[in-house]
Design a protein around this motif. Sequence first.
Motif, PDB file in Angstrom:
ATOM      1  N   LEU A  82       0.833  -1.200   0.000  1.00 42.10           N
ATOM      2  CA  LEU A  82       0.000   0.000   0.000  1.00 42.10           C
ATOM      3  C   LEU A  82       0.866   1.248   0.000  1.00 42.10           C
ATOM      4  O   LEU A  82       0.582   2.221  -0.722  1.00 42.10           O
ATOM      5  N   ILE A  83       1.945   1.197   0.798  1.00 42.36           N
ATOM      6  CA  ILE A  83       2.825   2.373   0.864  1.00 42.36           C
ATOM      7  C   ILE A  83       3.466   2.645  -0.495  1.00 42.36           C
ATOM      8  O   ILE A  83       3.421   3.767  -1.002  1.00 42.36           O
ATOM      9  N   SER A 110       0.807   3.813  -3.062  1.00 37.00           N
ATOM     10  CA  SER A 110       0.356   5.189  -2.826  1.00 37.00           C
ATOM     11  C   SER A 110       1.408   6.173  -3.301  1.00 37.00           C
ATOM     12  O   SER A 110       1.092   7.197  -3.944  1.00 37.00           O
ATOM     13  N   LEU A 136       1.399   6.415  -7.048  1.00 44.37           N
ATOM     14  CA  LEU A 136       0.297   7.230  -7.551  1.00 44.37           C
ATOM     15  C   LEU A 136       0.562   8.710  -7.334  1.00 44.37           C
ATOM     16  O   LEU A 136       0.371   9.533  -8.241  1.00 44.37           O
ATOM     17  N   LEU A 137       1.047   9.034  -6.109  1.00 47.26           N
ATOM     18  CA  LEU A 137       1.282  10.448  -5.797  1.00 47.26           C
ATOM     19  C   LEU A 137       2.332  11.049  -6.716  1.00 47.26           C
ATOM     20  O   LEU A 137       2.166  12.151  -7.224  1.00 47.26           O
ATOM     21  N   ILE A 168      -8.204   7.701  -7.748  1.00 42.16           N
ATOM     22  CA  ILE A 168      -8.427   7.760  -6.291  1.00 42.16           C
ATOM     23  C   ILE A 168      -9.584   6.840  -5.914  1.00 42.16           C
ATOM     24  O   ILE A 168      -9.533   6.105  -4.924  1.00 42.16           O
ATOM     25  N   PHE A 208      -8.528   3.379  -5.608  1.00 41.90           N
ATOM     26  CA  PHE A 208      -7.853   3.176  -4.319  1.00 41.90           C
ATOM     27  C   PHE A 208      -8.870   2.970  -3.216  1.00 41.90           C
ATOM     28  O   PHE A 208      -8.747   2.069  -2.394  1.00 41.90           O
ATOM     29  N   TYR A 236      -5.984  -1.097  -5.524  1.00 41.78           N
ATOM     30  CA  TYR A 236      -4.785  -0.247  -5.508  1.00 41.78           C
ATOM     31  C   TYR A 236      -3.987  -0.371  -6.801  1.00 41.78           C
ATOM     32  O   TYR A 236      -3.592   0.617  -7.415  1.00 41.78           O
ATOM     33  N   VAL A 287      -3.175   2.724  -9.680  1.00 40.84           N
ATOM     34  CA  VAL A 287      -1.874   3.242 -10.123  1.00 40.84           C
ATOM     35  C   VAL A 287      -1.667   2.935 -11.609  1.00 40.84           C
ATOM     36  O   VAL A 287      -1.228   3.789 -12.378  1.00 40.84           O
TER      37      VAL A 287
END
Lengths: 615, 72
Positions: free
Chosen positions: A35-36, A39, A42-43, A74, A77, A82, A86
């Motif tokens: 998940l980390i 994320s 994606l960011l 989003i 997510f 997830y 992405v």
Amino acid sequence: MKKLLLGEPFRIAAGLVLFIPGAVLHFLNIDIPALILLSLALLISGSGVFLDALRGIRRLDFLDEKFLMCIASIGAFVIGEYVEGVAVMLFFLVGEYFEHRAVGRSRNAIKTLLDICPDTATVLSDGEECVIDAEDVEVGTVILVRAGERVPLDSVVESGTAELDTSALTGEHLPRRIEPGSLIESGCVVIGGAVVCRTVHTLEQSSATRILELVESAEERKSREESFITKFSRYYTPAVIVLAILMAAVPPIFNLLPLRDSVYRALSFLVVSCPCALVISVPMAFFGGIGGAASRGILYKGGNTFSAISRIENAVFDKTGTLTRGELSVSALHPCGVDEEELLYLAASAEFGSTHPIAEAIKRAARSRSRSQDIEEIGGAGVVATVGDARVAVGTEKLLLSLDVALPDDVPAGAVYVARDGVYIGAITLFDTVKDEAREALQELRALGVKRTYILSGDNEAAVRSVSEELGIDEYRAELTPEGKFELLEHIIDSSSGATLFVGDGINDAPSLARADVGIAMGGVGSDSAIEAADAVIVSDNLSRLPDTVRGARRTLTIAKENIVFAISVKLLVLLLVSFDIGGMWLAVFADVGVAVIAILNAMRAMKLPSRKNK
Amino acid sequence: MKFKFNVTGIDCPNCAGKLARQIEGKEGIDSCQINFISERLTVESGLAAEEVAAIVEKECRAFSKDIEVTKR
């Protein structure tokens, strides 16, 4: 551009580097590190998209593809997809990147095509050469153009002879001879010698600049197809968004689908709802068509001309300078009491010193002539001169009558009459030579669907009839004033269901050029009124460009329509598939950026002119 | 007066239209046209050149950071 190259590929690469291990960990069910990583992926990859979407929200004008992509990724997510979230963002970015590349390539292709304006000029002052910006050169400056160089500004040759390759402007490959006094247009290339010339226009008013200006602003006059697609996307996007909301909300209410699944499908809908592929597909095709035509010396004033020109049924021509060269030559001799050779000899000798087009034509036709004396040129009527020991008059009927020459009853009309010592000895009829390519061009036009051809001319009946017969024109009218032409043209337009083309050289045909469904001005960008009134300008005076124009317009139109049908049907098909859970978000992204890329590549075919049959 | 700019970094004709409407909505700007393909932005305004340039630059930056405008 630099920012794009540095920024976007970097974000995509960084996103990928984080995404791959993240996805692997996710499938191994090592959830928290996955998940980390995902994320972060994606960011980082989506940062540009997120920021632009925020900017849109701040403007309260946010229904664009960036906002929709944000919601989609989003949203993915939020429902626990997830990897999908992405991947969709990355796929979108890669697609966008290719889309930008494709647009950039087309832009460059067209820019190269139109890169006909040198930036600098070699100015001669006090025997010194100095190179300065073409923009700063004033009218009346003496410049040097060497062999192989482009003419930077419209100029008149002062010294030197060479040839001029005008292909960049006219699309014609036959070079033109230039000598002191010739006007040379900016954008042409001087070959086989250097010339010193004096500029007659500033950069802004020079031919090449005006052509570029015309072509670049042509895109601003929208075609019907373009307006259609813009209008379509205005309804399409909100409609699909409404569908997406229904998709998310309705099935769970009736327990048809779990909320997660219906939201997933709704998010895919949002991706498909992006209008970009639609709105980019059509103008790109027209721009390709406009650019491709420009490289052949066919300048469109707007994309809206294409559809009219592709369905012309009537072709109306001006005669002098359009179908004919605008250059007289002797067509027949009608001697009376002398032989043909003597008639020509006497007329040519009398005209010895004259430079009138009629005189030039007679002199070209005569095998021999001698120098005449006591020449009296009577403006608008003719010449009286002494040839050997006879007094010869050459001119209009009026001139001969004023000299008390008796004319027989059966003299040909509209000719040049000759008298020797007060006795009529014959007449010479002249006509304007038809352009070599006229016949073939007209045949091609007929093959392309032109049903009726017309000549509307201000010239005399005999001359117009002969050209009309030679070319197999369906109908002709002679001795018309510009107003008369306009009225007849209006009559032709009103009595036909198809589109009517008017071709003129633009000097006094402005009203007709403007009134016709398609007005084409031939022979240069020199006349402002012609450019103003016409829908398209053919820079050379070569009539074969007319069928080329029709073919090019049809091809462009076909490509634009292909793009419309392709983009809309793919989008609708993907909507359908996605709602039955086939394909998912990946397919949705393809329907957005993939379709755009394909449409752009297809549009570039419009730059190439279809080849002429049997040639 | 007409003011012309080169503008790069716009995503699609749709965005170009939005940006043009945005600029058009500013006080003192009479009209704004953006030609997506030839990357030209044309503004009609009674304002001074620097003021027009400032408005155009500000709006472009507010639209997307990828967009760059230069006077031509």
